[in-house]
Design a protein around this motif. Structure first.
Motif, PDB file in Angstrom:
ATOM      1  N   ASP A  20      12.776  -6.706 -18.181  1.00  0.00           N
ATOM      2  CA  ASP A  20      13.524  -6.056 -19.428  1.00  0.00           C
ATOM      3  C   ASP A  20      14.079  -7.180 -20.016  1.00  0.00           C
ATOM      4  OD1 ASP A  20      15.027  -6.574 -16.842  1.00  0.00           O
ATOM      5  OD2 ASP A  20      16.142  -4.859 -16.928  1.00  0.00           O
ATOM      6  N   LYS A  21      13.568  -7.871 -20.665  1.00  0.00           N
ATOM      7  CA  LYS A  21      13.929  -9.056 -21.555  1.00  0.00           C
ATOM      8  C   LYS A  21      15.483  -8.714 -22.398  1.00  0.00           C
ATOM      9  CE  LYS A  21      10.356 -11.311 -20.692  1.00  0.00           C
ATOM     10  NZ  LYS A  21      10.449 -12.420 -19.493  1.00  0.00           N
ATOM     11  N   VAL A  22      15.355  -7.425 -23.275  1.00  0.00           N
ATOM     12  CA  VAL A  22      16.510  -7.273 -24.063  1.00  0.00           C
ATOM     13  C   VAL A  22      17.794  -7.044 -23.069  1.00  0.00           C
ATOM     14  CG1 VAL A  22      17.547  -5.681 -25.718  1.00  0.00           C
ATOM     15  CG2 VAL A  22      15.233  -6.663 -25.968  1.00  0.00           C
ATOM     16  N   ASP A  23      17.477  -6.013 -22.076  1.00  0.00           N
ATOM     17  CA  ASP A  23      18.668  -5.821 -21.105  1.00  0.00           C
ATOM     18  C   ASP A  23      19.243  -6.996 -20.452  1.00  0.00           C
ATOM     19  OD1 ASP A  23      18.557  -3.185 -21.932  1.00  0.00           O
ATOM     20  OD2 ASP A  23      17.778  -2.560 -19.848  1.00  0.00           O
ATOM     21  N   THR A  24      18.326  -7.943 -20.198  1.00  0.00           N
ATOM     22  CA  THR A  24      18.732  -8.908 -19.318  1.00  0.00           C
ATOM     23  C   THR A  24      19.553 -10.111 -20.285  1.00  0.00           C
ATOM     24  OG1 THR A  24      16.802  -9.115 -17.879  1.00  0.00           O
ATOM     25  CG2 THR A  24      17.942 -11.131 -18.277  1.00  0.00           C
ATOM     26  N   GLN A  25      18.995 -10.136 -21.642  1.00  0.00           N
ATOM     27  CA  GLN A  25      19.715 -11.028 -22.550  1.00  0.00           C
ATOM     28  C   GLN A  25      21.178 -10.394 -22.699  1.00  0.00           C
ATOM     29  OE1 GLN A  25      17.858 -12.757 -25.644  1.00  0.00           O
ATOM     30  NE2 GLN A  25      19.280 -12.541 -27.202  1.00  0.00           N
ATOM     31  N   GLN A  26      21.128  -8.899 -23.059  1.00  0.00           N
ATOM     32  CA  GLN A  26      22.610  -8.393 -23.211  1.00  0.00           C
ATOM     33  C   GLN A  26      23.482  -8.672 -21.911  1.00  0.00           C
ATOM     34  OE1 GLN A  26      21.129  -4.359 -24.184  1.00  0.00           O
ATOM     35  NE2 GLN A  26      20.856  -5.057 -26.425  1.00  0.00           N
ATOM     36  N   ARG A  27      23.004  -8.694 -20.808  1.00  0.00           N
ATOM     37  CA  ARG A  27      23.725  -8.484 -19.777  1.00  0.00           C
ATOM     38  C   ARG A  27      24.459  -9.980 -19.497  1.00  0.00           C
ATOM     39  NH1 ARG A  27      18.811  -6.089 -15.933  1.00  0.00           N
ATOM     40  NH2 ARG A  27      18.998  -3.881 -16.705  1.00  0.00           N
ATOM     41  N   PHE A  28      23.552 -10.982 -19.600  1.00  0.00           N
ATOM     42  CA  PHE A  28      24.003 -12.492 -19.498  1.00  0.00           C
ATOM     43  C   PHE A  28      25.061 -12.518 -20.571  1.00  0.00           C
ATOM     44  CE2 PHE A  28      20.391 -13.043 -16.445  1.00  0.00           C
ATOM     45  CZ  PHE A  28      21.244 -13.604 -15.476  1.00  0.00           C
ATOM     46  N   THR A  29      24.911 -12.214 -21.819  1.00  0.00           N
ATOM     47  CA  THR A  29      25.574 -12.610 -22.844  1.00  0.00           C
ATOM     48  C   THR A  29      26.858 -11.738 -22.533  1.00  0.00           C
ATOM     49  OG1 THR A  29      23.888 -12.416 -24.499  1.00  0.00           O
ATOM     50  CG2 THR A  29      26.107 -12.104 -25.425  1.00  0.00           C
TER      51      THR A  29
END
Length: 275
Positions: free
Chosen positions: A16-25
Motif C-alpha cells: 500500500d504505497k500511498v498509505d505507507t508514505q502517509q504513515r511515515f510522513t
C-alpha cells in the motif's frame, strides 16, 4: 537554538504505497525536528514492465549516487517474507543500497522484511517461516535498555504483522548485535548493531489505527477462499471486528522521536569532526 533539518530517504517496499508514505510522513513529522523526506522505489522491481503512474507520482527511482545527500535512511517492510531472499527480484538493489549506506556511515532503520533482509545480508542471520502469522497488538519485554526504547515501560504495546522470523539464538550469540526487546512469546521486537548506526525493528510501529484491519481485508480480498487469522488484541468487539484500538500510539511516538534524536546527535558529531 533552531532544530536541524534532517534529510531522510525511505525505500518504500510496502504493498500500500500511498498509505505507507502517509504513515511515515505522519510519524516522522510528529516530532520537533524539521524533516525533508524523499521516497524511493527499486528500479529492478519493475524490470521488463512499466513503473505504475502512481508509484512515479509519489516516489523516485533509487539512485545510489544520491545517497550522500541523506542524514538517515529507512528500508520498509514488504509482504514477501515467505519468499527466499534470492527469489526477490530487487534483492541486489537492497544489498547495493545497504553497502552504500554502510560505506557512507549513514544511520539506518530497517523495518520488518527490510530488517530481515538487512540482518541476513550484514550478519548472516537466518530467516524461517512461522507456523502461523504473527498478527495483532502484543506486549513487548525490554531485554536490554536501548536509546530507541527510552521512555517506554516494560510491557509496552506494539503491532506485529508477519509470516516469518529471524533466528533468535543467532542474534543472541552474534558479537556485533544487541537484542533490545521481544514479545512475551519471544518473538523479536528489535535489535541493534554494536559498531554501526543500524536499528532493526520488527513491529510495524509506523502503522496507524486502521492499518491492521486494512491488511487483513487486503489479504482476504486477494484470496477470499483462504482462512486468515484476525488481528489479536486489537478490536473492542473482536467477534464482529469492530472498534480497532490505537494501543501502540505511545510507543510509536516515543520510538520515532528517539530515532530522530539519535540521527540528530550523529549529525552533530559529524559536524564537530569536520570543524
Amino acid at each position: 537554538m533552531a532544530t536541524p533539518q534532517i534529510r531522510v530517504g525511505v525505500l518504500n517496499l510496502m504493498h500500500d504505497k500511498v498509505d505507507t508514505q502517509q504513515r511515515f510522513t505522519r510519524v516522522l513529522t510528529h516530532t520537533d525536528y524539521q524533516l525533508a523526506l524523499t521516497f524511493f522505489y527499486p528500479r529492478t522491481h519493475y524490470r521488463g514492465r512499466a513503473v505504475p503512474n502512481l508509484v512515479q507520482q509519489i516516489s523516485q527511482p533509487l539512485e545510489f549516487d544520491r545517497l550522500g545527500e541523506f542524514d538517515a535512511f529507512i528500508i520498509t517492510g514488504a509482504p514477501i517474507e515467505q519468499l527466499d531472499f534470492g527469489a526477490v527480484t530487487y534483492i541486489d538493489d537492497i544489498h547495493r543500497l545497504i553497502d552504500r549506506l554502510v560505506q557512507l556511515d549513514i544511520p539506518q532503520l530497517y523495518i520488518c522484511w527490510g530488517a530481515m533482509a538487512a540482518a541476513n545480508y550484514l550478519y548472516g542471520i537466518e530467516k524461517h517461516c512461522l507456523k502461523e502469522k504473527l498478527f495483532g497488538v502484543f506486549p513487548n519485554h525490554i531485554v536490554n535498555h536501548a536509546p530507541l526504547l527510552a521512555g517506554l515501560p516494560d510491557g509496552f504495546l506494539a503491532p506485529h504483522a508477519r509470516y516469518a522470523e529471524l533466528d533468535h539464538q543467532q542474534i543472541l550469540n552474534h558479537p556485533d548485535l544487541i537484542l533490545e526487546a521481544t514479545t512475551i512469546d519471544d518473538n523479536i521486537f528489535s535489535f541493534r548493531a554494536r559498531q554501526h548506526p543500524q536499528s532493526f525493528l520488527f513491529a510495524h510501529l509506523e502503522y496507524g489505527q486502521e492499518a491492521l484491519l486494512k491488511e487483513y481485508r487486503r489479504e482476504k480480498n486477494a484470496y477470499p477462499d483462504r482462512e486468515y487469522a484476525k488481528p489479536q488484541n486489537y478490536f473492542r468487539d473482536p467477534v464482529h471486528m469492530r472498534g480497532p484500538e490505537f494501543k501502540w500510539q505511545p510507543a510509536q511516538h516515543a520510538y520515532f522521536a528517539n530515532w530522530l534524536q539519535t540521527v540528530a546527535h550523529d549529525m552533530q558529531n559529524k559536524k564537530l569532526v569536520k570543524e
